[in-house]
Design an enzyme around this catalytic site. Structure first.
Site, mmCIF file in Angstrom:
data_model
loop_
_atom_site.group_PDB
_atom_site.id
_atom_site.type_symbol
_atom_site.label_atom_id
_atom_site.label_comp_id
_atom_site.label_asym_id
_atom_site.label_seq_id
_atom_site.Cartn_x
_atom_site.Cartn_y
_atom_site.Cartn_z
ATOM 1 N N ASP A 65 -19.720 10.026 -5.874
ATOM 2 C CA ASP A 65 -19.615 9.212 -7.087
ATOM 3 C C ASP A 65 -19.410 7.761 -6.687
ATOM 4 O OD1 ASP A 65 -18.981 7.932 -9.434
ATOM 5 O OD2 ASP A 65 -17.253 9.178 -9.929
ATOM 6 N N HIS A 115 -31.167 13.437 13.138
ATOM 7 C CA HIS A 115 -30.511 14.744 13.310
ATOM 8 C C HIS A 115 -29.848 14.856 14.679
ATOM 9 C CE1 HIS A 115 -29.400 18.702 12.443
ATOM 10 N NE2 HIS A 115 -30.566 19.283 12.246
#
Length: 426
Positions: A371, A155
């Site tokens: 995808d 992070h």
């Protein structure tokens, strides 16, 4: 049946082209430096068995090759933390694991998710240290042909929007798409380290570990959110994030009051607000790095009409909408007084013996667009983190609902999760 995940290979994937010498040092922005280190953004993307058969060896080679290509553009992710203000972009690479999942199908995981089991699908076998890779990837193959890709990022260098841009860029490369996601690294120049008196420490951490924290997932479909909107009809145009946040806050308050002695203590709701789209002059698309702040809504100790649901929606909405282009402009200009006043308000909301709950929204960041050639993921999920009273809001696959992942202490979560009013809407 217990899910068994067996790691079958470990690799280090490096950028396909070396990072140029003039880019070897990546400076952290002011926002990056105030974020704790650790793999605090774990994401799991689930894909069913492709309709057309795929060669596992070929698919694996494609994922590795495309990951390497993507790292060339997202080169800081392949580096290592150098010090409190920079990343050494040394092309050390990212950890890449392949695993097979036994005794469990993809459908079993999706229909009956268990946060403990889900953790096995992520590459979290080693704790984070300052020498650790900044990105970890694990590709899990189910016997049914389904695939789960687990991604963890430090992070300190990335927020959810940046991680989503990386994952989508990787997916474009994997399916040979001519479209390219090009990250922009301008945040350190816009928001450099300016505040010399800031005593923010630098340490590797994954949060407190002295408590056992577990997560429960609550799904708010579009119809549920529509009913919440009706309950908040006196508030002008609340978003689904504001509606769900206020509802969970309301149930949290009622649950806490029901288990406590008569009390008039205050309650605070803290919400992470992304600033990337709130700048008056838009940032470049796919601006990489952290750029957020935290706002608070306070319910005072006096129990009156202010604790009604509509009022809580208005409080959260007002806190979030208060972060505008002018706020960002003052931060960018180095208005330290503005920042200190804001921090003082936050400190006031944190004190006084109140009971806090924390929210962060991962909605509308495009995680369901990834995808890799097998179609969109059927589910995007996360796991529990070691932070109690933390709520992460994520899109449902349809895009009009919200999944709320509620982290609470193990001894508290069942009581909260059995609230009839909560279950009537989620």
């Amino acid at each position: 049946m217990t899910m068994e995940v067996e790691i079958i290979s470990r690799d280090t994937i490096k950028p396909s082209f070396p990072t140029p010498s003039h880019l070897k040092t990546y400076n952290l922005s002011y926002f990056d430096q105030h974020i704790p280190s650790g793999y605090l953004i774990p994401v799991l993307l689930y894909y069913p068995k492709p309709k057309t058969s795929i060669n596992t060896t070929t698919s694996t080679a494609c994922l590795k090759e495309s990951l390497s290509k993507c790292l060339t553009k997202f080169y800081p992710l392949a580096g290592r933390i150098k010090d409190e203000v920079s990343i050494d972009c040394n092309d050390a690479g990212v950890n890449y694991f392949e695993a097979k999942v036994n005794n469990c199908s993809l459908l079993d995981v999706i229909t009956n998710p268990n946060t403990h089991s889900l953790r096995q699908l992520l590459p979290l076998d080693q704790p984070y240290t300052l020498e650790s890779p900044l990105l970890l990837v694990k590709v899990n193959q189910f016997q049914c042909g389904g695939i789960a890709i687990g991604v963890c990022v430090c992070h300190k260098i990335s927020d959810v929007s940046s991680l989503s841009a990386f994952i989508n860029g990787w997916s474009f490369a994997a399916r040979g798409d001519s479209e390219v996601i090009a990250p922009h690294f301008e945040l350190a120049a816009l928001f450099p380290w300016k505040y010399e008196n800031d005593e923010q420490g630098f340490e590797a951490t994954e949060g407190p570990t002295k408590y056992v924290v577990v997560a429960k997932r609550f799904v708010f479909n579009a119809s549920d959110i529509a009913r919440l909107r009706e309950k908040a009809q006196n508030v002008e145009s609340p978003t689904r994030v504001e509606l769900v946040s206020a509802f969970i806050w309301k149930r949290f308050i009622e649950w806490d009051r029901s288990r406590s002695y008569p009390t008039t203590k205050p309650y605070s709701a803290f919400h992470v607000v992304s600033l990337k789209k709130r700048r008056a002059t838009p940032l470049a698309e796919h601006s990489f790095g952290n750029m957020s702040t935290i706002v608070s809504a306070l319910l005072t100790a006096e129990k009156d009409d202010s604790d009604e649901y509509c009022s809580l929606v208005a409080k959260i909405r007002g806190a979030i909408r208060g972060i505008d282009g002018e706020f960002v402009k003052k931060l960018e200009s180095g208005d330290e007084g503005h920042l200190k006043r804001f921090e003082a308000e936050m400190m006031q909301a944190s004190q006084g013996g109140n009971e806090p709950i924390h929210f962060t929204s991962w909605c509308r960041f495009g995680l369901y667009d990834a995808d890799f050639g097998w179609g969109r993921p059927v589910w995007v999920a996360t796991i529990s983190l070691d932070f109690p009273n933390l709520v992460r809001l994520m899109d449902t696959r349809s895009g009009d609902g919200i999944e709320a992942w509620v982290n609470m202490l193990e001894e508290d979560i069942e009581g909260f999760a059995s609230d009839p009013e909560l279950l009537a809407f989620a």
